[in-house]
Design an enzyme around this catalytic site. Structure first.
Site, PDB file in Angstrom:
ATOM      1  N   LYS A 224      65.778   3.321 -26.560  1.00 29.74           N
ATOM      2  CA  LYS A 224      66.005   3.669 -27.961  1.00 29.74           C
ATOM      3  C   LYS A 224      67.307   3.016 -28.401  1.00 29.74           C
ATOM      4  CE  LYS A 224      66.629   7.518 -31.126  1.00 29.74           C
ATOM      5  NZ  LYS A 224      66.629   8.974 -31.267  1.00 29.74           N
TER       6      LYS A 224
ATOM      7  N   LYS B 226      61.853   1.818 -29.083  1.00 32.74           N
ATOM      8  CA  LYS B 226      62.073   2.213 -30.469  1.00 32.74           C
ATOM      9  C   LYS B 226      63.325   1.558 -31.012  1.00 32.74           C
ATOM     10  CE  LYS B 226      63.322   6.302 -33.005  1.00 32.74           C
ATOM     11  NZ  LYS B 226      63.777   7.654 -32.903  1.00 32.74           N
TER      12      LYS B 226
HETATM   13  C1  PBG Z   1      66.516  11.557 -32.960  1.00 33.49           C
HETATM   14  C2  PBG Z   1      65.475  10.716 -33.572  1.00 33.49           C
HETATM   15  C3  PBG Z   1      65.658   9.717 -34.533  1.00 33.49           C
HETATM   16  C4  PBG Z   1      64.408   9.207 -34.812  1.00 33.49           C
HETATM   17  C5  PBG Z   1      63.488   9.904 -34.043  1.00 33.49           C
HETATM   18  N1  PBG Z   1      64.175  10.819 -33.259  1.00 33.49           N
HETATM   19  C6  PBG Z   1      66.826   9.266 -35.292  1.00 33.49           C
HETATM   20  C7  PBG Z   1      68.103   8.919 -34.727  1.00 33.49           C
HETATM   21  O1  PBG Z   1      68.283   8.607 -33.549  1.00 33.49           O
HETATM   22  O2  PBG Z   1      69.022   8.969 -35.541  1.00 33.49           O
HETATM   23  C8  PBG Z   1      64.145   8.108 -35.786  1.00 33.49           C
HETATM   24  C9  PBG Z   1      62.755   7.928 -36.212  1.00 33.49           C
HETATM   25  C10 PBG Z   1      62.573   7.048 -37.385  1.00 33.49           C
HETATM   26  O3  PBG Z   1      63.502   6.397 -37.897  1.00 33.49           O
HETATM   27  O4  PBG Z   1      61.423   6.994 -37.835  1.00 33.49           O
HETATM   28  N2  PBG Z   1      66.079  12.849 -32.738  1.00 33.49           N
END
Ligand code: PBG
Length: 330
Positions: free
Chosen positions: A196, A249
């Site tokens: 991520k 992601k």
């Molecule tokens: C954190 C989380 C995020 C997303 C999913 N889970 C955001 C972040 O790390 O700030 C982002 C998903 C998206 O942008 O569609 N719990």
């Protein structure tokens, strides 16, 4: 006359032939629909930067899931927005916390027909907006793991089939696997947000979840967008700790990372087509600058072709309804 020996155009000459040699296909069952459920609202609240998506009430959540199930989407990932946030994010593991209630309600409504995935993080629940316990300006890794364990048990007890830790703490998968097994939930799978990235593509999500960090940013725990090899390492660690599925992601700027994980691991790979990627398509389409259906098909095919077996996408319901017509598009 020997030229040309090979004529690739032969296989493109007719629709039936093109379909026959098509290498990648997408089914509604490959898609996972992310949904937001918010505590303390009477009506669903549309999310401005994500046209077509809303913060749901428990009722509208159930209706949206039902509509998606009707077009073949079976899997959902839930994000909760609590009425009260505190320093530790305690609503994340409260038995009557909004996601736990949503899980029970969806299970009551759909039984085993719906696959329920619970995103596990603290950023939507903490008043500081970071994904873990804040100590000074840093997020304390191991103290955070203890809280993640509580959340995992609460989500599993509420009926989550799959737990999806997204906080990027070291050891989070192992900590969650251990506690799930100990508490009688060895049947629940872990979908690990393995790679991520610290990405600007999460902007609309943070508006939707009210989860932008108050101070600082997430670069101390999320990955540097410049790194690919490190993603292979993250995935290996997560699998060694018990991850059943590993995720990359965002998706579109990281297709090489999806491919690298697909080649280097034996577990299924997921990709998260995130909020900013959704917003860009919707904005361009609303201006009449792109053909939304064709662009969406191309995006989802590209993510699948890169090696993702499943795709988390806000387009899930819309795409699933259109998939039966996709062969006609190309
Ligand atoms: C954190 C989380 C995020 C997303 C999913 N889970 C955001 C972040 O790390 O700030 C982002 C998903 C998206 O942008 O569609 N719990």
């Amino acid at each position: 006359m020997t030229f040309p020996l090979e004529r690739p155009r032969r296989l493109r000459s007719r629709p039936a032939l093109r379909r026959l040699v098509r290498e990648t296909r997408i089914a509604a069952a490959d898609l996972i629909y992310p949904l937001f459920v918010r505590e303390g609202i009477d009506e669903p609240q549309p999310i401005e930067a994500m046209p077509g998506q809303s913060q749901h009430t428990l009722d509208s959540l159930t209706r949206e899931a039902e509509a998606a199930l009707k077009v073949g989407v079976q899997s959902f990932v839930l994000f909760g927005i609590p009425a009260q946030k505190d320093a530790r994010g305690s609503q994340a593991w409260a038995d009557d916390g909004i996601v736990q209630r949503a899980l029970r309600q969806l299970r009551d409504a759909f039984g085993p027909d719906a696959l329920l995935i619970a995103d596990l993080c603290l950023c939507e629940y903490s008043d500081h907006g970071h994904c873990g316990v804040l100590e000074g300006e840093t997020v304390a890794n191991d103290k955070t793991l203890e809280l993640y364990q509580r959340i995992a048990v609460a989500q599993a007890a509420a009926g989550a089939d799959v737990i999806a830790p997204s906080g990027m703490m070291d050891g989070q998968v192992g900590a969650i696997r251990t506690v799930l097994d100990r508490e009688g939930f060895s049947d629940r799978a872990i979908l690990a947000y393995a790679a991520k990235y610290a990405s600007a593509f999460y902007g609309p999500f943070r508006e939707a979840a009210g989860s932008a960090p108050r101070v600082g940013d997430r670069r101390g725990y999320q990955m540097d967008p410049a790194n690919g090899q490190e993603a292979v390492r993250e995935a290996r660690l997560d699998i060694d700790e018990g991850a059943d599925i590993v995720m990359v992601k965002p998706a579109l700027a990281y297709l090489d990372v999806i491919r690298a994980l697909a080649d280097s691991t034996e577990v299924p790979v997921a990709a998260y087509n995130v909020s900013g990627e959704y917003a860009m398509v919707k904005a361009a389409a609303a201006n009449g600058w792109i053909d939304e259906r064709r662009v969406l098909r191309e995006i989802l095919l590209g993510i699948r072709r890169a090696g993702a077996q499943m795709i988390l996408t806000y387009h899930a319901k819309q795409a699933a309804a259109d998939i039966p017509c996709w062969d006609e598009l190309g």
